[in-house]
Each structure stands twice: as structure tokens, then as C-alpha cells.
Design an enzyme around this catalytic site. Structure first.
Site, PDB file in Angstrom:
ATOM      1  CB  CYS A   1     -38.200  24.170  28.367  1.00 16.32           C
ATOM      2  SG  CYS A   1     -37.059  24.701  29.638  1.00 16.32           S
TER       3      CYS A   1
ATOM      4  CG  ASP B   1      -0.205  -0.214   2.523  1.00 19.42           C
ATOM      5  OD1 ASP B   1       0.999   0.095   2.577  1.00 19.42           O
ATOM      6  OD2 ASP B   1      -0.811  -0.700   3.492  1.00 19.42           O
TER       7      ASP B   1
ATOM      8  CE1 TYR C   1      -0.204  -6.736  11.299  1.00 17.25           C
ATOM      9  CE2 TYR C   1      -1.767  -5.954   9.667  1.00 17.25           C
ATOM     10  CZ  TYR C   1      -0.714  -5.719  10.537  1.00 17.25           C
ATOM     11  OH  TYR C   1      -0.181  -4.468  10.613  1.00 17.25           O
TER      12      TYR C   1
ATOM     13  CB  CYS D   1     -36.687  22.529  34.271  1.00 17.14           C
ATOM     14  SG  CYS D   1     -36.701  23.733  32.939  1.00 17.14           S
TER      15      CYS D   1
END
Length: 925
Positions: free
Chosen positions: A846, A128, A344, A824
DNA sequence: GCAAGGTC
């Protein structure tokens, strides 16, 4: 191979592989293990194998050794290595040297000693680009001590006897272009990485209070062309989740139970977001609840085993099945490989070579107490279980798919992770060579009052590979037998509500997938980039899912607000394309390097000019320290007027490090009121002259000097101007350059705002523009980095035009009416929906960060119902069966206007709830 | 103290 060695005389050949295991295996194959000798080299890992061999009739004494990956590293010359030794921008041009690092010196010594004695050098590096580059590193070292070496390259894609013998008989010359491509990548990675890392670390590290546990090490805010896009994926998903506005939907569910079982029929419309419409359709079904079977289809379905295993799949599956991190997976896999149990583990290949003996691998596993019997059946031809593995379509030409290489019932020294991973590799391999699972599927469709529903039943006829691949399942469910035209009354028929949910945070498997698709990193490095995010405190991993930290999010936000896509994968993709072009000779190495670095340097300089964006982004999350972190632009200045935003401090004129001028509040960063001045100003001095017009005063006038070529004809180079709003000349010049006033004291930075980047500050005047545009088109000049030869869309430092995430964030803040959040308690805002079915409809959500709760539709609030935003003629998705609310009395009406049902529950008539909340909803026999 | 790519 064109050349021959030294006639009939035996020549000495130095062979070099990329890793010790390959040197050993290839030596074994070529020598047929006859007369093979091994001796020590200078490096304890890299042995030297010796044997005799004949290459094209030439008797050879073979010396076979190895390196361990890259032999060399690139680094800046000494005087640039210290962080404060130079301006980071100098790193785009600083001299670079390639050298063998300390820990590889012993390998170099082995190569030098052996090369001196040899006539030939044969390079057995992986086939490669990186392998080719390492080959040239080996050539450099060996040639330096023996310039007469005859240099050859062996090409092989797997360690199989025939292929290795063939490779050595068909030697070629090494490919310089492949190696050049890697040189380009290395240099770009180093220059971009080091310059941006030093820049952002030195700028921000001391300017904010970071409480990260660095274990005494310096905090580094690194940038890298792989790590940042990886972070980008994590942040982008997080923003997607934050931008999600939950939406309620409705669906009709039907079930039918007989002695033979239960069929759950799904509404073939899926679900509807329009409650009225859903109720109308449901009501029709309830009123005419007889189901008629319209289709019965029976067919055989196959579920195929996975492709052979490559690295990314191994990491993804280990993460999914065992919640094992990719980093851990690779560590364990490396261990198993080193001890010979699996092949591998760094491979892209997901198809077996036709020359691989697949049966031998299965034979070994027959002894295993758990999956051994399956392996035995697999080898028995009468079972019909064997199937040649599928081809996944990837082949790195260097390694086979990951497969077991040695049988083990489990070693005493193995950890649980070792056991799990070995089992995965073995079971995956056995699955690959097995027949697919076979199922018999029955699909039944029914019609209730014109609404279609379908149910699926499945029985598994043959499990095949699923027997051994316990990680996958294939759900089976029995449903009663139906015949075409059959009618029945459903056991239950309900109108169920649901709510749209945001996507989940990215899992490790998702992240690997994103990186793989975008080409970020290699199979051997992807897990490193992921780990780097947590090491650098850019992201955290909770329950196998990644969430950006405030630091990670702020950095991405800062660059995004500058308009750069440095955090997106495009830069890497473009580099990868250029590397390919270099490797096939379509582009020259020097040209690609010069262009890329020029563009990235322009980007760097622009980022530095706009560094305030990084500050603003970090200020959202972190407290400032008293230290400036190198940002001194807000320290001094000349008084222009009292700040008209905070009314507490002064607006002062300052000259920035890049020579440009701005007017900002002296209370920065508490107040970020700022006026950006045209880039055409070469000098500016505040005078004692007070403007007679602008209030509240005093507003001191400024003596400006402009650069002649950067202002339109008719404007004077000298101008005594006022920035209080009365001065038409200043206003026009500001508009032309895209600069002007911004009050950012209350709004966190998102998007470009009115702060034009410096590249826009010297726009040509109106008369010059057509000519300039024509020139630009002819020369293909990038409007960003001003280099010729490419347009801005091809510029490495792409500007962000498509900011979906940010625009979503911006769009979500279009409300104005406060209401406490039901979750909340924070104030909510009124927003406008933008989905297909509810476009224009208002809802409360919210605003608290971290809550973002969908509260309710505006028109569902009782006091506003009569005047709801939906009209009485809201049409359903079903053409002629439209229905909706009337505008006045809150009753449902059909498309023709006939009353259908009251606002009370149409099931039980109770006005205290609607049908979806009715305790009697659903119809039971 | 910085990148990403090999591999031990």
C-alpha cells in the site's frame, strides 16, 4: 604547591565551591566541625563558613562560600540582541560579551566583598572542564577588586575527609586550557544556535499555518547542536519504521510434554523466508517425526547485579520501571538530594571509590519494614550474600554513584514518585553489594529428520540480589529430563508463519542511550534536550515513546534534502573532539573557533540559498499562508514561456537574493516546475525574440552574460539563448554546472534532484580540473566550505552522502501496478523485494501514508501463479535439498524434479488452503 | 523570542 603565603602571620583565604552543599561539607571536613561559624552572604542560598586551618604550616583564616554553577553568561552585544536588528548571518561575527546575569549579581557581590579582605583565593569547583571554566569566572570577579590575590586550585573527586585534606595541602594553579575549551563550546553553541534559530523561525513561522498551542507565546523554531541531533534520532527511527516492508517467514515449532513438564524446542535455523523450502523441511519432519536427543548440557549460570547507579542509568531505569520521564526523574531526584536522602544525582560515575564505607549505607536500611530484613542478611557474614560492587568503568572524578545517604521509611510529604525513586536508589544500592543470582541451565538438542531443534530449561538455585531488586526478573522453566540418544515422538510439530515487524518508536530509555553513545548533552542536560523536543512541538511522547511531529519531520527532511547532516550527531562529536584537543593543548582556542565558525557560516549561507528545500518539506505537511515569511524569490519575474507542466501559468525568469538566476512557475507553490540556470551567469534579460524551434511557443529567448572565468574557453561571454531545449550551448553549460530542468510539481522533494547547490555552480572546465584537483589535494581544501586545512569529510557542515533512510524511502517507490490495499483500500504499487531470500521478487504494498501495508507477493496471486517470478529450481538454504515450484502446473517439485506435493494442503489434501492454514496442522499424539 | 552548560 610551590608558593607559600605570608610566613607565620595568619592569612585570610577565600575558598569558593561550585555549589552551597560542597562549601558546607568541605568546611565541615576541614574544620572537623570545631570552631566552624556560618554567616549570611548577599545571596540567600550561598552562605559563608569561617574556620581556622593550616596549609603547609601556614596558619589560615578560611572563608568558604560558593557559587551556583556558572556565574557568567555570554551574550551578543546589545545592538545584535533584537531579532530584526541584524541579518542572522552577522551573528557568526557579532561581538560577544561575558557578563554576570541579574540573578547572580548578589553572588558576585559576596565574592567581591570577601575577596577584598583576602590574600589567597582557593577554587573548589568540580574537577571537570565546566568546573575549570567557572573557576576562571570566579577569578575574574575576585581579581577585579583585588589584583594581589594569590590564586590556587584544589583538586578532589569525592567529599571524603582524607581526600579533602590532601586537596588543600596539594594546591595547584587553575588550568587555562580546560577553561578555554569551554569558552569555545559556549561561543560556538551561541552563534550557531542563535543564527539558525532566527533564520528558520523568521523564514517559516509566518509562511505556514501552524496550529500549535503556544499559550500566547511566539512560536520559535529553534536549532541547537544538541536538540537537533536528539530530534534526528527520533525522526530516523520513524523513517526506519515507515520504510519497513513486512516480510512473511516460516518456522517449525516442536514441543514435548511429559509428566515432568513441557519442553518447547526452537528450530535451530530460526526461520526461513522461503515458504516452499520451509514446507519441504517441515514435510520431512512430519514424515519421520521421531526425535533423537543429540546433546544434553548442564551448566551453572550467573546473573550479575547492575553496576552502581549514575544519572543516565537512573533516568533510563525510572523510565523503564515506572514510565517516569527523565525530566521528572531529575526533578524528584533533586528534591531527594536537597533533603539529604540520596547523594548528588548528576554524576557519570558508576563505580565506588575504595575508600567509601559501603557497610554504613546498608546498616541504615536495616530498619526498613520491607527491605530491612534483606539489609540485615547482607550484613551477616554467615549469609555470604555480600559482594563488593562492580566497576562500571566511568568516573567523573567529581561525584560518587547515586546512593542513599539517609534512611527513610517514607516521608509524609513524599509523592508517589518520591517513594518510587527513593526505593529504586536504595534497592539498586543493595543489589550492587549483593551476590549474583545463580541458575542451573539445561540445554537439550534434538534431531528430527536431519533438522536440529533446541530447548532451554532453567531453575534458579539462589536468587541473591534478585530478592531485593524486584525490578529485574530471570525467567525459569522446568523441562523434562533427557538423556543422550533418547528417542521420543514430539507432542506437537507445527509449521508456523510470522511476519517481520518494524522496530518500535524510540522509548525515552532508547533515546537516552542514543544520546549517551553519540555524546549529545551531558548527564545533567540530556533530559532538557528531550523535553525541548516536546516544548518546541518537534516530537510527541505517547505511551513513553517518541514520535516526530510533522514539524519535526519536515525540518529534518528539509536539511536532509539540502544534503546537510545538521540533524545528525557528527557535528557535536567533532566539536567535542576539538574541545578535547584544546583542553590538552593540541589545538589553539582561536584556531578551533575560527575554523568551526567559518565552516558553519558557509553552511548557513548555503542553507539560506537552498531554503526552498525547507519550504518544500514543510509544504508536504502544512498549508501556506498568504504571507511569504521573507521568501520573495517567487514573487516577480519576466515571462519566458507558458509552463509546460501545469499549463496554467507562466515560467518566469527571476534573480535570487544571492544573485543567481532561475526560471520557475509563477503558480508556485502549487506548481513547482523549475529550471535552475548555471551559476556562471552574471546577468540575464528576457528578450522579445521568439525561438523558431521550440514548441509549444512562444518561448522567449534570453540574453545571458557569463562570468569569463567560470565558463570554459571557447564559450562566448554573451549569448542569446533559449531554455526550451533547442540550445546546445545552454545545454552544455547547464550540464557542466549540474543545473537544469526539474518538474517537482508532483513529487515531494527527496534528495538533491537536479538542483545543484550553489557551491557546484562554478565548476572548473575539463582542462582545468586535473590541475585544480592536484592543488586541492596539496592544500587539503574542503570542497564544501572552501577553507584550507581540512577536507570535506572533516568539515563541520558535513554533506550527506550516506542517506540510507532517504534512499530506502526512494527505493520503496519503484512500483507501477495499481491494486487496492486490503487494509485501507488505497491503490497499491508493485515493488521489488531486496532481502537476501527474496531479492528480485515482486510484491504489492500500500502506498497510503500511514498504512504502508504489505499486501501480497505477486506470485501468490492465483491468476499469475503459473508464471510466477520464482523458478522451478529455487534452491533452499539446505544445499542438496532444494525444491520449488514448477513454472507451469503449480506443483511443488524437489530439486530432482520429482513431484512432492500438490498445491492443495499436504496435510489434509483440501485445495482451499495451504498447510500453514490447515485446521489439522500440527501432529498430536 | 535564540544555544548549552552549570545549579537553587
Amino acid at each position: 604547591m610551590a608558593a607559600r603565603g605570608g610566613g607565620g602571620r595568619t592569612i585570610r583565604v577565600l575558598n569558593v565551591a561550585e555549589k552551597p552543599s560542597v562549601a558546607k561539607t568541605v568546611s565541615g571536613i576541614l574544620s572537623n566541625n570545631q570552631g566552624l561559624r556560618m554567616r549570611e552572604g548577599r545571596s540567600r542560598y550561598n552562605k559563608i563558613f569561617e574556620f581556622n586551618y593550616t596549609i603547609q604550616g601556614q596558619p589560615c583564616q578560611m572563608m568558604f562560600t560558593s557559587v551556583t554553577g556558572h556565574l557568567m553568561e555570554i551574550e551578543f552585544e546589545g545592538r545584535y540582541r533584537k531579532w530584526h536588528s541584524c541579518d542572522p548571518v552577522d551573528l557568526f561575527e557579532a561581538p560577544i560579551q561575558k557578563h554576570v546575569p541579574e540573578d547572580k549579581l548578589d553572588i558576585r557581590r559576596t565574592l567581591e566583598e570577601e575577596a577584598r579582605k583576602c590574600q589567597w583565593l582557593v577554587l573548589w569547583l568540580d574537577c571537570d572542564r565546566e568546573g575549570e571554566n567557572i573557576a576562571f569566572e570566579v577569578v575574574e570577579v575576585c581579581s577585579s577588586v583585588n589584583s594581589q590575590l594569590n590564586i590556587w586550585r584544589a583538586h578532589f573527586s569525592s567529599l571524603i575527609d582524607r581526600e579533602i585534606h590532601q586537596a588543600v595541602q596539594q594546591l595547584t594553579r587553575p588550568n587555562q586550557l580546560f577553561s578555554d575549551a569551554v569558552d569555545v563550546r559556549q561561543e560556538i553553541d551561541l552563534r550557531i544556535g542563535a543564527s539558525f534559530t532566527r533564520f528558520q523561525t523568521m523564514l517559516l513561522k509566518d509562511a505556514f499555518v501552524f496550529n500549535f498551542p503556544t499559550d500566547g507565546r511566539n512560536l520559535v523554531l529553534s536549532y541547537g547542536p544538541c536538540q537537533f541531533p536528539t530530534l534526528g534520532f527520533v525522526v530516523e527511527r520513524y523513517w526506519e519504521i515507515q520504510a519497513h516492508e513486512p516480510e512473511e517467514f516460516w518456522k517449525i515449532q516442536c514441543s514435548h510434554t511429559t509428566d515432568e513438564g513441557t519442553a518447547n524446542f526452537n528450530w535451530m535455523r530460526g526461520h526461513l523466508f522461503d515458504y516452499t523450502c520451509a514446507v519441504l523441511l517441515y514435510e520431512m519432519c512430519v514424515q519421520e517425526p521421531i526425535a533423537t536427543v543429540t546433546k544434553v548440557r548442564q551448566q551453572e549460570k550467573l546473573k550479575y547485579p547492575p553496576h552502581p547507579l549514575n544519572t543516565i542509568e537512573l533516568e533510563k531505569r525510572a523510565s523503564r520501571y515506572f514510565r517516569m520521564s527523565s525530566e521528572k526523574t531529575m526533578k524528584v531526584a533533586e528534591d531527594l538530594y536537597q533533603s539529604g536522602f540520596i547523594s548528588y544525582p548528576r554524576t557519570e560515575t558508576d563505580s565506588f571509590s575504595t575508600r567509601t564505607d559501603l557497610h554504613i549505607l546498608v546498616q541504615e536500611q536495616q530498619a526498613h519494614p520491607v527491605w530491612g530484613p534483606y539489609a540485615q542478611r547482607l550484613l551477616d557474614p554467615s549469609s555470604g550474600l555480600w559482594r563488593n560492587p562492580s566497576n562500571g568503568g566511568h568516573d567523573d572524578k567529581a561525584h560518587p554513584p547515586i546512593h542513599p545517604t539517609k534512611f527513610s521509611p517514607g516521608e509524609s510529604g513524599w509523592s508517589e514518585d518520591h517513594k518510587k525513586l527513593y526505593e529504586l536508589v536504595v534497592r539498586h544500592y543493595l543489589a550492587c553489594v549483593s551476590q549474583p543470582a545463580v541458575g542451573a541451565e539445561t540445554t537439550v538438542e534434538i534431531d528430527i529428520a536431519g533438522e536440529m531443534f533446541s530447548a532451554l530449561g532453567r531453575t534458579i538455585v539462589a536468587k541473591n540480589y534478585l530478592e531485593v531488586y524486584r525490578f529485574e526478573s530471570w525467567g525459569g522453566s522446568l523441562i523434562p529430563n533427557y538423556t543422550f540418544g533418547q528417542q521420543f515422538t514430539p507432542t506437537s510439530l507445527t509449521l508456523d508463519s510470522g511476519i517481520t515487524r518494524p522496530p518500535p518508536l524510540l522509548s525515552e530509555s532508547d533515546l537516552l542511550d542514543c544520546m549517551d553513545k553519540a555524546g549529545i548533552g551531558t548527564d545533567a542536560t540530556m533530559h532538557d534536550h528531550i523535553k525541548k523536543l516536546t516544548d518546541r512541538f518537534y516530537a510527541t511522547k505517547e505511551a513513553s515513546h517518541f514520535k516526530p511531529t510533522n514539524l519535526g519531520e519536515a525540518l529534518v527532511m528539509g536539511y536532509d534534502d539540502m544534503g546537510y547532516e545538521l540533524w545528525k550527531p557528527y557535528l557535536r562529536s567533532m566539536m567535542e573532539e576539538d574541545m578535547k584537543a584544546v583542553s590538552v593543548g593540541n589545538k589553539r582556542k582561536d584556531d578551533v573557533l575560527a575554523t568551526c565558525l567559518q565552516q558553519m557560516k558557509a553552511c548557513f549561507l548555503d542553507a539560506r540559498v537552498n531554503k526552498v528545500k525547507l519550504f518544500q518539506a514543510l509544504e508536504i505537511f502544512f498549508d501556506r499562508t498568504n504571507r511569504t515569511g521573507g521568501d520573495d524569490q517567487h514573487n516577480h519575474g519576466q515571462l519566458v514561456r507558458r509552463c509546460d507542466v501545469c499549463h496554467d501559468s507562466d515560467l518566469v525568469l527571476r534573480k535570487k537574493p544571492d544573485g543567481k538566476f532561475m526560471i520557475g512557475c509563477s503558480a508556485y507553490p502549487q506548481c513547482r516546475n523549475v529550471i535552475w540556470l548555471p551559476g556562471s551567469i552574471s546577468e540575464a534579460v528576457v528578450t522579445q525574440t521568439v525561438c523558431n524551434t521550440c514548441t509549444p511557443g512562444p518561448v522567449f529567448k534570453i540574453e545571458f552574460t557569463f562570468r569569463r572565468l567560470e565558463i570554459p574557453p571557447g564559450f562566448s561571454v554573451h549569448h542569446l539563448g533559449c531554455v526550451g531545449g533547442c540550445d546546445d550551448v545552454m545545454r552544455q553549460l547547464m550540464e557542466m554546472s549540474g543545473s537544469g530542468h526539474r518538474n517537482s510539481s508532483t513529487t515531494p522533494a527527496r534528495g538533491r534532484g537536479v538542483t545543484a547547490p550553489s557551491r557546484n555552480n562554478s565548476q572548473p572546465n575539463q582542462q582545468q580540473q586535473p590541475q585544480r584537483q592536484q592543488q586541492q589535494q596539496q592544500q587539503a581544501t574542503c570542497s564544501f566550505c572552501h577553507q584550507t586545512g581540512h577536507s570535506s569529510s572533516d568539515c563541520y557542515s558535513l554533506t550527506s552522502q550516506n542517506r540510507s533512510a532517504r534512499s530506502q524511502r526512494a527505493n520503496s517507490n519503484n512500483g507501477d501496478s495499481p491494486l487496492p490495499c486490503t487494509t485501507c483500500g488505497s491503490p497499491c504499487v508493485l515493488k521489488t523485494a531486496n532481502t537476501e531470500s527474496n531479492r528480485g521478487r515482486k510484491f504489492y504494498s500500500c502506498q497510503s501514508q500511514g498504512c504502508k501495508f504489505f499486501v501480497c507477493w505477486e506470485d501468490s496471486i492465483p491468476t499469475t501463479r503459473g508464471g510466477g517470478s520464482r523458478s522451478a529450481t529455487t534452491t533452499s538454504r539446505r544445499g542438496g535439498r532444494g525444491g520449488g515450484q514448477d513454472g507451469g502446473n503449480g506443483r511443488f517439485v524437489s530439486a530432482t524434479g520429482d513431484p512432492v506435493s500438490g498445491r492443495s494442503c499436504f496435510i489434509c489434501g483440501d485445495p482451499s488452503h495451504f498447510a500453514n492454514a490447515c485446521p489439522n496442522r500440527g501432529m498430536r499424539n
